[in-house]
Design a protein around this motif. Sequence first.
Motif, mmCIF file in Angstrom:
data_model
loop_
_atom_site.group_PDB
_atom_site.id
_atom_site.type_symbol
_atom_site.label_atom_id
_atom_site.label_comp_id
_atom_site.label_asym_id
_atom_site.label_seq_id
_atom_site.Cartn_x
_atom_site.Cartn_y
_atom_site.Cartn_z
ATOM 1 N N PRO A 5 0.862 -1.163 -0.015
ATOM 2 C CA PRO A 5 0.008 0.042 0.067
ATOM 3 C C PRO A 5 0.871 1.137 -0.110
ATOM 4 C CG PRO A 5 -0.941 -1.638 1.641
ATOM 5 C CD PRO A 5 0.528 -2.119 1.122
ATOM 6 N N ALA A 6 1.889 1.229 0.577
ATOM 7 C CA ALA A 6 2.886 2.551 0.722
ATOM 8 C C ALA A 6 3.369 2.797 -0.684
ATOM 9 C CB ALA A 6 4.127 2.219 1.406
ATOM 10 N N VAL A 7 3.772 1.768 -1.537
ATOM 11 C CA VAL A 7 4.087 2.029 -2.920
ATOM 12 C C VAL A 7 2.915 2.591 -3.620
ATOM 13 C CG1 VAL A 7 4.805 0.928 -4.851
ATOM 14 C CG2 VAL A 7 5.911 0.116 -2.854
ATOM 15 N N ARG A 8 1.853 2.041 -3.772
ATOM 16 C CA ARG A 8 0.619 2.538 -4.256
ATOM 17 C C ARG A 8 0.402 3.988 -4.004
ATOM 18 N NH1 ARG A 8 -2.774 -1.169 -2.643
ATOM 19 N NH2 ARG A 8 -1.985 -2.397 -3.769
ATOM 20 N N THR A 9 0.285 4.381 -2.500
ATOM 21 C CA THR A 9 0.165 5.462 -2.081
ATOM 22 C C THR A 9 1.157 6.593 -2.448
ATOM 23 O OG1 THR A 9 -0.798 4.614 -0.149
ATOM 24 C CG2 THR A 9 -0.374 6.809 0.140
ATOM 25 N N GLU A 10 2.373 6.334 -2.365
ATOM 26 C CA GLU A 10 3.578 7.460 -2.860
ATOM 27 C C GLU A 10 3.260 7.494 -4.153
ATOM 28 O OE1 GLU A 10 4.822 8.924 -0.359
ATOM 29 O OE2 GLU A 10 3.535 7.693 0.948
ATOM 30 N N THR A 11 2.987 6.396 -5.284
ATOM 31 C CA THR A 11 3.010 6.785 -6.375
ATOM 32 C C THR A 11 1.787 7.548 -7.132
ATOM 33 O OG1 THR A 11 4.161 4.504 -6.891
ATOM 34 C CG2 THR A 11 2.915 5.620 -8.757
ATOM 35 N N VAL A 12 0.771 7.423 -6.329
ATOM 36 C CA VAL A 12 -0.427 8.379 -6.715
ATOM 37 C C VAL A 12 -0.002 9.794 -6.273
ATOM 38 C CG1 VAL A 12 -2.899 8.842 -5.670
ATOM 39 C CG2 VAL A 12 -1.978 6.405 -6.337
ATOM 40 N N ARG A 13 0.810 10.170 -4.935
ATOM 41 C CA ARG A 13 1.128 11.161 -4.626
ATOM 42 C C ARG A 13 2.134 11.812 -5.536
ATOM 43 N NH1 ARG A 13 0.926 11.240 1.848
ATOM 44 N NH2 ARG A 13 -0.934 10.228 1.924
ATOM 45 N N PRO A 140 8.983 14.843 -10.376
ATOM 46 C CA PRO A 140 8.832 14.020 -9.188
ATOM 47 C C PRO A 140 9.711 14.611 -8.202
ATOM 48 C CG PRO A 140 8.630 12.624 -11.186
ATOM 49 C CD PRO A 140 8.954 13.813 -11.662
ATOM 50 N N PRO A 141 11.053 14.895 -8.666
ATOM 51 C CA PRO A 141 11.918 15.426 -7.624
ATOM 52 C C PRO A 141 11.351 17.000 -7.078
ATOM 53 C CG PRO A 141 13.165 14.844 -9.420
ATOM 54 C CD PRO A 141 11.684 14.656 -9.774
ATOM 55 N N VAL A 142 10.680 17.610 -7.609
ATOM 56 C CA VAL A 142 10.076 18.796 -7.541
ATOM 57 C C VAL A 142 8.990 18.459 -6.419
ATOM 58 C CG1 VAL A 142 8.822 21.014 -8.259
ATOM 59 C CG2 VAL A 142 10.776 20.184 -9.515
ATOM 60 N N VAL A 143 8.142 17.535 -6.849
ATOM 61 C CA VAL A 143 6.938 17.192 -5.975
ATOM 62 C C VAL A 143 7.671 16.697 -4.581
ATOM 63 C CG1 VAL A 143 5.226 15.413 -5.513
ATOM 64 C CG2 VAL A 143 5.588 16.546 -7.800
ATOM 65 N N MET A 144 8.730 15.927 -4.503
ATOM 66 C CA MET A 144 9.246 15.360 -3.134
ATOM 67 C C MET A 144 9.726 16.700 -2.595
ATOM 68 S SD MET A 144 10.856 11.725 -3.962
ATOM 69 C CE MET A 144 11.644 12.017 -5.679
ATOM 70 N N TYR A 145 10.319 17.606 -2.913
ATOM 71 C CA TYR A 145 10.863 18.761 -2.411
ATOM 72 C C TYR A 145 9.748 19.567 -1.989
ATOM 73 C CZ TYR A 145 13.190 23.155 -1.545
ATOM 74 O OH TYR A 145 13.646 24.420 -1.001
ATOM 75 N N SER A 146 8.585 19.671 -2.537
ATOM 76 C CA SER A 146 7.381 20.469 -2.050
ATOM 77 C C SER A 146 6.823 19.692 -1.065
ATOM 78 C CB SER A 146 6.278 20.489 -3.303
ATOM 79 O OG SER A 146 6.914 21.032 -4.488
ATOM 80 N N PHE A 147 6.717 18.173 -0.889
ATOM 81 C CA PHE A 147 6.292 17.851 0.397
ATOM 82 C C PHE A 147 7.245 18.076 1.562
ATOM 83 C CE2 PHE A 147 3.803 14.488 -2.436
ATOM 84 C CZ PHE A 147 2.714 14.927 -1.882
ATOM 85 N N GLY A 148 8.633 18.230 1.071
ATOM 86 C CA GLY A 148 9.473 18.603 2.314
ATOM 87 C C GLY A 148 9.117 20.007 2.805
ATOM 88 N N MET A 149 8.821 20.757 1.914
ATOM 89 C CA MET A 149 8.647 22.147 2.448
ATOM 90 C C MET A 149 7.290 22.402 3.336
ATOM 91 S SD MET A 149 11.260 24.059 1.208
ATOM 92 C CE MET A 149 10.194 25.792 1.308
ATOM 93 N N ILE A 150 6.360 21.344 2.815
ATOM 94 C CA ILE A 150 5.035 21.467 3.413
ATOM 95 C C ILE A 150 5.174 20.593 4.952
ATOM 96 C CG2 ILE A 150 2.743 20.192 3.445
ATOM 97 C CD1 ILE A 150 2.876 20.518 0.490
ATOM 98 N N LYS A 151 6.310 19.626 4.853
ATOM 99 C CA LYS A 151 6.475 19.112 6.219
ATOM 100 C C LYS A 151 7.089 19.787 7.106
ATOM 101 C CE LYS A 151 9.444 15.660 8.291
ATOM 102 N NZ LYS A 151 10.767 14.927 8.040
#
Length: 191
Positions: A5-13, A140-151
């Motif tokens: 489920p984690a793979v599915r969830t992260e891929t959807v994000r 995708p790296p921009v999305v991960m960076y954005s999640f880091g900013m939100i975190k």
Amino acid sequence: MKIQPAVRTETVRIAMGTAFFSLVMLLVFALLDRLDVTVVLGTLWGAGAAILNFFLMALSVQRAAESMNGVAVPPEPLDENGDPDPDAPLQPPVPEVQRAKRWMQLSYTGRMLLLVGVAIVALTAPCFHPVAAALALLFPPVVMYSFGMIKNFSLTTEDFGIFNPLSSSMINSIFKNLSSAYLIIELSKSS
């Protein structure tokens, strides 16, 4: 192998974030009066390849983790200053760790070849806009960076009792998964 489920969830994000940035890019192309069908096709080509690359990476991390069978990597011997001790005897490699590392190396090589192929097709096929495809590969790296900013943003709607899909606990689980993936990837690059 069953997809976790984690793979599915992260891929959807990642897919949702990539779609968002793709729409923003298309809007910029439209504002610059450069939007045509090649830009849209290039964006779809690059974004699709980027999402596939992330999904394959997540699957390879899952497979490597499953092949470890709960084996923990022994810690590096440290000297009195807490630095890695270069004089310490080398510890024998654990077969499960070697197998996981080889799998991650093979996966990394295969995914990079896939991205090179995607880039070559985007550059040579007249139906794709190469800039749109190349930029979409970077989302995708921009999305991960954005999640880091939100975190790092401390005030969430969770503080007000409202459901927030980007709650701190959910973001923490994302970064635990990503940090595990990063660790395995770095281990595979080192040899």
